[in-house]
Design an enzyme around this catalytic site. Structure first.
Site, PDB file in Angstrom:
ATOM      1  N   CYS A 152     -19.472   1.795   8.528  1.00  0.00           N
ATOM      2  CA  CYS A 152     -18.721   1.120   9.596  1.00  0.00           C
ATOM      3  C   CYS A 152     -17.469   1.963   9.809  1.00  0.00           C
ATOM      4  CB  CYS A 152     -18.375  -0.302   9.160  1.00  0.00           C
ATOM      5  SG  CYS A 152     -17.268  -1.151  10.308  1.00  0.00           S
ATOM      6  N   CYS A 200       0.836  -1.207   0.000  1.00  0.00           N
ATOM      7  CA  CYS A 200       0.000   0.000   0.000  1.00  0.00           C
ATOM      8  C   CYS A 200       0.873   1.261   0.000  1.00  0.00           C
ATOM      9  CB  CYS A 200      -0.922  -0.013   1.219  1.00  0.00           C
ATOM     10  SG  CYS A 200      -2.049   1.395   1.265  1.00  0.00           S
ATOM     11  N   CYS A 246       0.435   4.689   7.053  1.00  0.00           N
ATOM     12  CA  CYS A 246      -0.192   4.482   8.370  1.00  0.00           C
ATOM     13  C   CYS A 246       0.786   3.726   9.285  1.00  0.00           C
ATOM     14  CB  CYS A 246      -1.506   3.730   8.207  1.00  0.00           C
ATOM     15  SG  CYS A 246      -2.554   4.435   6.906  1.00  0.00           S
ATOM     16  N   ARG A 262     -17.933  -2.836  17.827  1.00  0.00           N
ATOM     17  CA  ARG A 262     -17.213  -4.063  17.485  1.00  0.00           C
ATOM     18  C   ARG A 262     -15.882  -4.173  18.235  1.00  0.00           C
ATOM     19  NH1 ARG A 262     -17.571  -7.202  12.819  1.00  0.00           N
ATOM     20  NH2 ARG A 262     -19.069  -5.662  12.116  1.00  0.00           N
ATOM     21  N   CYS A 274     -19.520  -6.579   3.318  1.00  0.00           N
ATOM     22  CA  CYS A 274     -18.794  -5.390   3.775  1.00  0.00           C
ATOM     23  C   CYS A 274     -17.483  -5.349   3.005  1.00  0.00           C
ATOM     24  CB  CYS A 274     -18.529  -5.519   5.280  1.00  0.00           C
ATOM     25  SG  CYS A 274     -17.479  -4.209   5.932  1.00  0.00           S
ATOM     26  N   CYS A 277       0.511  -0.061  10.320  1.00  0.00           N
ATOM     27  CA  CYS A 277       0.015  -1.062   9.365  1.00  0.00           C
ATOM     28  C   CYS A 277       1.108  -1.941   8.762  1.00  0.00           C
ATOM     29  CB  CYS A 277      -0.760  -0.359   8.264  1.00  0.00           C
ATOM     30  SG  CYS A 277      -1.612  -1.533   7.179  1.00  0.00           S
ATOM     31  N   CYS A 282     -16.497  -9.652   5.289  1.00  0.00           N
ATOM     32  CA  CYS A 282     -15.836  -8.360   5.047  1.00  0.00           C
ATOM     33  C   CYS A 282     -14.569  -8.576   4.240  1.00  0.00           C
ATOM     34  CB  CYS A 282     -15.424  -7.704   6.352  1.00  0.00           C
ATOM     35  SG  CYS A 282     -16.771  -7.410   7.471  1.00  0.00           S
TER      36      CYS A 282
HETATM   37  N1  SAM Z   1      -6.726   0.384   3.255  1.00  0.00           N
HETATM   38  C1  SAM Z   1      -8.003   0.510   3.826  1.00  0.00           C
HETATM   39  C2  SAM Z   1      -8.075   1.579   4.860  1.00  0.00           C
HETATM   40  O1  SAM Z   1      -7.054   1.980   5.390  1.00  0.00           O
HETATM   41  O2  SAM Z   1      -9.186   2.023   5.156  1.00  0.00           O
HETATM   42  C3  SAM Z   1      -8.544  -0.786   4.383  1.00  0.00           C
HETATM   43  C4  SAM Z   1      -7.683  -1.709   5.172  1.00  0.00           C
HETATM   44  S1  SAM Z   1      -7.057  -1.081   6.722  1.00  0.00           S
HETATM   45  C5  SAM Z   1      -5.907  -2.357   7.126  1.00  0.00           C
HETATM   46  C6  SAM Z   1      -8.428  -1.275   7.846  1.00  0.00           C
HETATM   47  C7  SAM Z   1      -8.236  -0.850   9.285  1.00  0.00           C
HETATM   48  O3  SAM Z   1      -7.535  -1.854  10.005  1.00  0.00           O
HETATM   49  C8  SAM Z   1      -7.454   0.408   9.578  1.00  0.00           C
HETATM   50  O4  SAM Z   1      -8.195   1.567   9.372  1.00  0.00           O
HETATM   51  C9  SAM Z   1      -7.110   0.216  11.034  1.00  0.00           C
HETATM   52  O5  SAM Z   1      -8.119   0.752  11.863  1.00  0.00           O
HETATM   53  C10 SAM Z   1      -7.078  -1.295  11.221  1.00  0.00           C
HETATM   54  N2  SAM Z   1      -5.703  -1.773  11.464  1.00  0.00           N
HETATM   55  C11 SAM Z   1      -4.730  -1.897  10.558  1.00  0.00           C
HETATM   56  N3  SAM Z   1      -3.592  -2.340  11.132  1.00  0.00           N
HETATM   57  C12 SAM Z   1      -3.846  -2.481  12.445  1.00  0.00           C
HETATM   58  C13 SAM Z   1      -3.065  -2.885  13.559  1.00  0.00           C
HETATM   59  N4  SAM Z   1      -1.782  -3.216  13.445  1.00  0.00           N
HETATM   60  N5  SAM Z   1      -3.645  -2.927  14.768  1.00  0.00           N
HETATM   61  C14 SAM Z   1      -4.956  -2.586  14.905  1.00  0.00           C
HETATM   62  N6  SAM Z   1      -5.736  -2.192  13.887  1.00  0.00           N
HETATM   63  C15 SAM Z   1      -5.201  -2.131  12.668  1.00  0.00           C
HETATM   64 FE1  SF4 Z   2      -2.846   1.212   3.400  1.00  0.00          FE
HETATM   65 FE2  SF4 Z   2      -2.729   0.002   5.766  1.00  0.00          FE
HETATM   66 FE3  SF4 Z   2      -3.144   2.636   5.653  1.00  0.00          FE
HETATM   67 FE4  SF4 Z   2      -5.095   0.941   4.835  1.00  0.00          FE
HETATM   68  S1  SF4 Z   2      -4.281   1.140   6.910  1.00  0.00           S
HETATM   69  S2  SF4 Z   2      -4.373   2.802   3.805  1.00  0.00           S
HETATM   70  S3  SF4 Z   2      -3.837  -0.734   3.989  1.00  0.00           S
HETATM   71  S4  SF4 Z   2      -1.276   1.523   4.972  1.00  0.00           S
END
Ligand code: SAM
Ligand code: SF4
Ligand code: DTB
Length: 327
Positions: free
Chosen positions: A202, A67, A71, A274, A142, A74, A111
């Site tokens: 959501c 990606c 973030c 959730r 979802c 992530c 989802c």
């Molecule tokens: N890329 C899309 C986005 O960012 O909306 C969808 C996938 S993203 C992985 C979905 C959500 O997973 C993030 O917004 C975050 O809240 C949660 N998430 C991701 N990594 C995480 C982590 N290491 N611990 C807890 N929640 C996490």
């Molecule tokens: Fe990309 Fe992870 Fe951020 Fe979603 S949470 S936008 S998958 S870096």
């Protein structure tokens, strides 16, 4: 008018049923003795829900890693050296097989998550097909695909999408310390498009990223004060991922997590709250406290997107021990 510390004041216009929360209101909830807070949250919960029913969704990462976004929590950001391997968008038959298996195990919603900043139109077409096929199995659908461009939410609605997951993730004030490649306002913009398309929203967040209690309270306020609160509010506990900037964050006090669930329940009485990422590291007893504080939905299945979730047998045993039914 200043809100009383424990009760949000009905907002005079445009409708008497709209409630505006202040950060002070929610901080006052956090400051309550834990027993009082849980009691209050459970009372609110019982006014709107069956307290012995928990909704279960199964997650599948249909496009993993690589990606563009940064973030800090992530595993799927291309900017960090994590163990997550990049995978292309999954073939539809594999997605349908996973959805069938989830349905057979008792999940009511499926989802599908993609590690994108947002979908290209050509990718969206393939996701629309996934939504149609999963919907045809009789499951709620979802997806979480990142930020949407004009018209994309309408196409998802047309395909039969029930929920779009897009988290505000953290307080607007703290957001820039965690994510620099897009803004909190970008996230709000997508939520608006989803809402306007008539898809259930959501949206929740992650806690344990080094934010303050005030930041946590502000996130809840930002969610609760949306023109309409999200139908579903995931509260994720940070799963620390080696290689990411947040890999070494100390674990949040679990009672602070329970307080966050309770505050979300009280501020958003009719939303499904959730209990999301982080369950694998929680004892059955801690999860039960979260349910008592008003959580009534969870991810069910051995994997979240790239990390482990409690296995199905453990969750089934817990439901049986608690006399909880799945919905
Ligand atoms: N890329 C899309 C986005 O960012 O909306 C969808 C996938 S993203 C992985 C979905 C959500 O997973 C993030 O917004 C975050 O809240 C949660 N998430 C991701 N990594 C995480 C982590 N290491 N611990 C807890 N929640 C996490
Ligand atoms: Fe990309 Fe992870 Fe951020 Fe979603 S949470 S936008 S998958 S870096
Ligand atoms: C949400 O709020 N949590 C889920 C879902 N929405 C997509 C994702 C949790 C991801 C946890 C880390 C991982 O498995 O990569």
């Amino acid at each position: 008018m200043q809100a009383s510390p424990l009760v949000a004041v009905p907002f005079a216009a445009p409708s008497a049923s709209v409630t505006r929360w202040t950060v002070g209101d929610v901080l006052a909830l956090y400051d309550m003795p834990l027993m009082d807070l849980i009691w209050k949250a459970q009372g609110v919960h019982r006014q709107h829900f069956d307290a012995n029913a928990i909704q279960r969704s199964t997650l599948l990462s249909v496009k993993t890693g690589g990606c563009s976004e940064d973030c800090s929590y992530c595993s799927q950001s291309a900017r960090y050296d994590t163990e997550t391997e990049r995978e292309r968008l999954m073939p539809i038959d594999e997605v349908v097989a996973a959805a069938k298996a989830a349905k057979a195990k008792g999940a009511s919603r499926f989802c599908m998550g993609a590690a994108w900043k947002g979908p290209k139109d050509s990718d969206l077409d393939r996701v629309l097909e996934m939504v149609r096929e999963v919907k045809a199995l009789g499951m709620q659908t979802c997806v979480t695909l990142g930020m949407l461009k004009d018209g994309q939410a309408d196409k998802l609605k047309e395909a039969g999408l029930d929920y779009y997951n897009h988290n505000l993730d953290t307080d607007k004030e703290f957001y820039g310390q965690v994510i620099k490649t897009h803004t909190h306002d970008d996230r709000l913009d997508t939520l608006e498009q989803v809402r306007e398309a008539g898809i259930n929203v959501c949206s929740g967040g992650i806690i344990g990223m080094g934010e303050s209690r005030k930041n946590r309270a502000a996130l809840i306020v930002q969610l609760a004060n949306l023109p309409k609160p999200p139908e579903s509010v995931p509260i994720n506990n940070l799963v620390p991922i080696p290689g990411t900037p947040l890999a070494d964050k100390p674990r949040l006090d679990p009672f602070e997590f329970v307080r966050t669930i309770a505050a979300a329940r009280i501020a958003m009485p009719t939303s499904w709250v959730r209990l999301s990422a982080g369950r694998q590291e929680m004892s059955d007893e801690l999860q039960t406290l979260c349910f008592l504080a008003g959580a009534n939905s969870m991810f069910y299945g051995d994997r979240l997107l790239t990390t482990d979730n409690p296995d199905i047998d453990r969750d089934d045993r817990l439901f049986a021990r608690l006399g909880v039914k799945a919905v």
